[in-house]
Design a protein around this motif. Structure first.
Motif, PDB file in Angstrom:
ATOM      1  N   ARG A  56      -1.790  -8.095  -6.026  1.00  0.00           N
ATOM      2  CA  ARG A  56      -1.777  -8.939  -6.701  1.00  0.00           C
ATOM      3  C   ARG A  56      -1.847 -10.216  -6.309  1.00  0.00           C
ATOM      4  NH1 ARG A  56       2.185  -6.965 -10.880  1.00  0.00           N
ATOM      5  NH2 ARG A  56       3.364  -5.020 -10.605  1.00  0.00           N
ATOM      6  N   THR A 116      -3.685  -8.312 -11.559  1.00  0.00           N
ATOM      7  CA  THR A 116      -3.187  -7.628  -9.977  1.00  0.00           C
ATOM      8  C   THR A 116      -4.849  -6.987  -9.912  1.00  0.00           C
ATOM      9  OG1 THR A 116      -0.634  -7.298 -10.357  1.00  0.00           O
ATOM     10  CG2 THR A 116      -1.800  -5.642  -9.349  1.00  0.00           C
ATOM     11  N   GLU A 117      -5.213  -6.179  -9.227  1.00  0.00           N
ATOM     12  CA  GLU A 117      -6.684  -5.615  -8.774  1.00  0.00           C
ATOM     13  C   GLU A 117      -5.768  -4.834  -7.740  1.00  0.00           C
ATOM     14  OE1 GLU A 117     -10.716  -6.227  -6.528  1.00  0.00           O
ATOM     15  OE2 GLU A 117      -9.315  -7.657  -6.119  1.00  0.00           O
ATOM     16  N   THR A 118      -6.252  -3.282  -7.913  1.00  0.00           N
ATOM     17  CA  THR A 118      -5.995  -2.390  -7.551  1.00  0.00           C
ATOM     18  C   THR A 118      -7.220  -1.613  -6.560  1.00  0.00           C
ATOM     19  OG1 THR A 118      -3.872  -1.705  -8.593  1.00  0.00           O
ATOM     20  CG2 THR A 118      -4.854   0.453  -7.766  1.00  0.00           C
ATOM     21  N   VAL A 152      -2.849  -2.254  -3.569  1.00  0.00           N
ATOM     22  CA  VAL A 152      -2.324  -3.240  -4.503  1.00  0.00           C
ATOM     23  C   VAL A 152      -1.643  -4.630  -4.021  1.00  0.00           C
ATOM     24  CG1 VAL A 152      -0.587  -3.245  -6.379  1.00  0.00           C
ATOM     25  CG2 VAL A 152      -0.804  -1.239  -5.994  1.00  0.00           C
ATOM     26  N   TYR A 205       0.891  -1.210  -0.348  1.00  0.00           N
ATOM     27  CA  TYR A 205       0.410   0.208   0.467  1.00  0.00           C
ATOM     28  C   TYR A 205       0.749   1.101   0.086  1.00  0.00           C
ATOM     29  CZ  TYR A 205       1.306   1.171   5.090  1.00  0.00           C
ATOM     30  OH  TYR A 205       1.637   1.826   5.919  1.00  0.00           O
ATOM     31  N   GLU A 259      -3.842   3.646  -1.115  1.00  0.00           N
ATOM     32  CA  GLU A 259      -4.021   2.842  -2.588  1.00  0.00           C
ATOM     33  C   GLU A 259      -3.278   1.219  -2.307  1.00  0.00           C
ATOM     34  OE1 GLU A 259      -2.727   3.710  -6.800  1.00  0.00           O
ATOM     35  OE2 GLU A 259      -1.022   2.807  -6.141  1.00  0.00           O
ATOM     36  N   ASP A 293     -11.988   0.771  -7.747  1.00  0.00           N
ATOM     37  CA  ASP A 293     -11.530  -1.191  -8.228  1.00  0.00           C
ATOM     38  C   ASP A 293     -10.614  -0.973  -9.014  1.00  0.00           C
ATOM     39  OD1 ASP A 293     -11.444  -4.002  -8.383  1.00  0.00           O
ATOM     40  OD2 ASP A 293     -11.597  -3.486  -6.246  1.00  0.00           O
ATOM     41  N   SER A 344      -5.710  -5.030 -13.322  1.00  0.00           N
ATOM     42  CA  SER A 344      -4.691  -4.431 -14.511  1.00  0.00           C
ATOM     43  C   SER A 344      -5.048  -4.749 -15.980  1.00  0.00           C
ATOM     44  CB  SER A 344      -3.443  -5.603 -13.935  1.00  0.00           C
ATOM     45  OG  SER A 344      -3.934  -6.411 -13.606  1.00  0.00           O
ATOM     46  N   THR A 376      -8.491   1.950  -4.474  1.00  0.00           N
ATOM     47  CA  THR A 376      -7.944   3.525  -4.303  1.00  0.00           C
ATOM     48  C   THR A 376      -9.197   3.803  -3.242  1.00  0.00           C
ATOM     49  OG1 THR A 376      -7.104   3.303  -6.441  1.00  0.00           O
ATOM     50  CG2 THR A 376      -7.458   5.070  -4.920  1.00  0.00           C
TER      51      THR A 376
END
Length: 516
Positions: free
Chosen positions: A475, A482-484, A473, A462, A471, A498, A501, A486
């Motif tokens: 993986r 990958t899902e991010t 992150v 993060y 944020e 959400d 990648s 924020t």
């Protein structure tokens, strides 16, 4: 978990000469680049170019004359982890067809409908469906248009839906990529052997090659998905490529018939009939399609999976390159092999270059996808110990909670429709765990997706983008993706963007919630 025993925080996972071999029951032999006719500098140039390319590399392995001369994993990816292969799975399904053919359990001329009972077939059976053969499916000429895969896998009976989908072109006449056509091959193998493709291949292919820990998704009927869903380690991919390069022979034993290997790697249909004699100037997706493999430039053959999962076999150079990655441009990725690894290969040993080999080892040992860092902190906003109820959203998240740990990491708990999942996120480092939560995937909407599969490994980090925006992150390090998340905090409210990648910033799911 085995992964936790092997992986320690802060370790960079590259395995060049000894460590990766320990992850394999029957590892490939190792050598130096120069002994196998490749200058170490060329491999360094490839690695440097990869780092500047559009592709996010996760691993690669370079095999020459049957020996591994370079291998690397970009931390947090690791040699002992499997990786989703997407359509590279198809080449293994074709191998199962070849073995069943050898055992006289089926023929290439067999009609696909002949393996299924009348109640699964349309009534009446359309003429083109009646003509569809095993070979037609092997060469992606099922005749349906467009590819019905997403329609088929959204139903409860994939084979029945496939056969109910109109076939507009005469089977065998026109190439059109069709992943559920490969599923039908998997279903046929299961019909004639009484085993899933995965179970059928284990004693015949995986065990002889020393491949362990493999798994494969299944359909609602318990059939290996065939066209996708297989997960293997990078060295397993390299072994499969080497098996084909050696004409199906492995340690003195014929694993696959030599005649099948030759047939399976010879172009059977052109992707673009407008280019009747494709050259090296025409790109790697028009060189001809084989049995669930692609011809490519430089007299190469490849198993090919979405987002850049490649097993590239180069018979003229006696070389295999296996790559796992995530890329928006698969041609750009494969071009790096042609530009940096292909030209310097020679058919004699080069002078030993201990200095270059040492530098290559150091470069490979430094491979990493570093966590993002932000200068801001969240000191002015206290979310520690807080949970937020979320409004209905397509990610099926119902709540999210945050708890700060003594090491300054965040433990984030995500509640779904029926389960709760907890993930650690490191401050400037990756923290690993395993989860049964479904990660980003092209087949996320498929019925039975990932049902019965083991928990997958993740790595989280993060950073604070500003004092109110965190944020996260995450993986999924046994997949390309990958899902991010924020998270922007405003009083009692949170708003979350959400994104996956593989959407490359083009799609974000907006989720809002309030503090409990």
């Amino acid at each position: 978990m085995i992964a936790f025993n092997i992986i320690r925080q802060g370790w960079v996972l590259l395995l060049f000469f000894g460590l990766s071999a320990a992850a394999q029951i029957d590892p490939l032999p190792r050598s130096t680049p120069e002994k196998e006719g490749v200058p170490a500098q060329a491999i360094m140039d490839f690695i440097q170019a990869a780092g500047k390319s559009k592709t996010e590399f996760h691993s690669f392995m370079f095999v020459r004359h049957g020996k591994v001369i370079a291998e690397g994993w970009w931390n947090p990816y690791a040699s002992n982890l499997k990786h989703t292969l997407y359509s590279t799975s198809k080449s293994f399904t074709a191998a199962a067809v070849g073995l069943a053919l050898t055992e006289k359990k089926l023929k290439l001329t067999d009609k696909v409908i002949s393996f299924f009972p009348p109640e699964e077939l349309p009534n009446p059976v359309p003429p083109f469906l009646a003509e569809l053969t095993v070979k037609d499916a092997l060469i992606m000429s099922d005749g349906q248009d467009p590819d019905p895969t997403h329609q088929v896998v959204g139903t409860g009976d994939w084979a029945k839906t496939f056969m109910a989908t109109p076939i507009l072109n005469k089977p065998g006449a026109k190439f059109l990529y069709n992943s559920t056509g490969t599923y039908m091959l998997s279903a046929v193998v299961q019909k004639v052997t009484g085993q899933t493709v995965l179970d059928y291949l284990r004693p015949r292919l995986f065990d002889p090659l020393g491949i362990t820990g493999e798994d494969w998704e299944t359909s609602p009927q318990g059939v290996s998905t065939g066209g996708w869903g297989l997960r293997l380690k990078t060295e397993d991919m390299a072994k499969f490529g080497l098996l084909y390069l050696q004409g199906g022979r492995w340690k003195g034993k014929q694993i696959l018939p030599r005649e099948w290997v030759k047939e399976a790697t010879t172009a059977k249909i052109l992707q673009n009939p407008g280019i009747p004699s494709p050259s090296d100037n025409d790109g790697d997706w028009v060189q001809g399609y084989c049995y669930q493999m692609w011809r490519c430039r430089h007299n190469g053959v490849r198993a090919d999976g979405a987002f850049g999962q490649f097993i590239i076999m180069l018979p003229d150079q006696d070389a295999v390159v296996a790559i796992t990655a995530e890329t928006p441009d698969m041609q750009d990725e494969i071009n790096l092999v042609w530009q940096y690894l292909l030209p310097p290969m020679v058919n004699w040993s080069l002078k030993d270059d201990a200095d270059a080999d040492g530098k290559l080892k150091q470069l490979l040992a430094s491979l990493a996808l570093p966590p993002r860092k932000g200068a801001a902190t969240g000191a002015d906003f206290n979310i520690n110990g807080k949970t937020y109820t979320l409004q209905t959203n397509e990610k099926r998240m119902t709540a999210i909670g945050f708890r700060l740990q003594d090491d300054n990491s965040w433990q984030v708990t995500v509640k779904g429709d029926s389960a709760e999942y907890s993930f650690p996120f490191g401050d400037g480092k990756w923290l690993r765990t395993s989860t049964t939560r479904l990660g980003p995937n092209l087949l996320y909407g498929a019925q039975h997706h990932f049902v019965g599969m083991p928990a997958v490994m993740t790595a989280g980090s993060y950073h604070w983008k500003d004092e109110n925006t965190l944020e996260l992150v995450l993986r999924y390090i046994e997949s390309p993706h990958t899902e991010t998340m924020t998270c922007h905090f405003d009083g009692q409210a949170v708003s979350i963007d959400d994104e996956s990648s593989f959407d490359y910033g083009k799609k974000k799911v907006a989720i809002s919630g309030t503090m409990q």
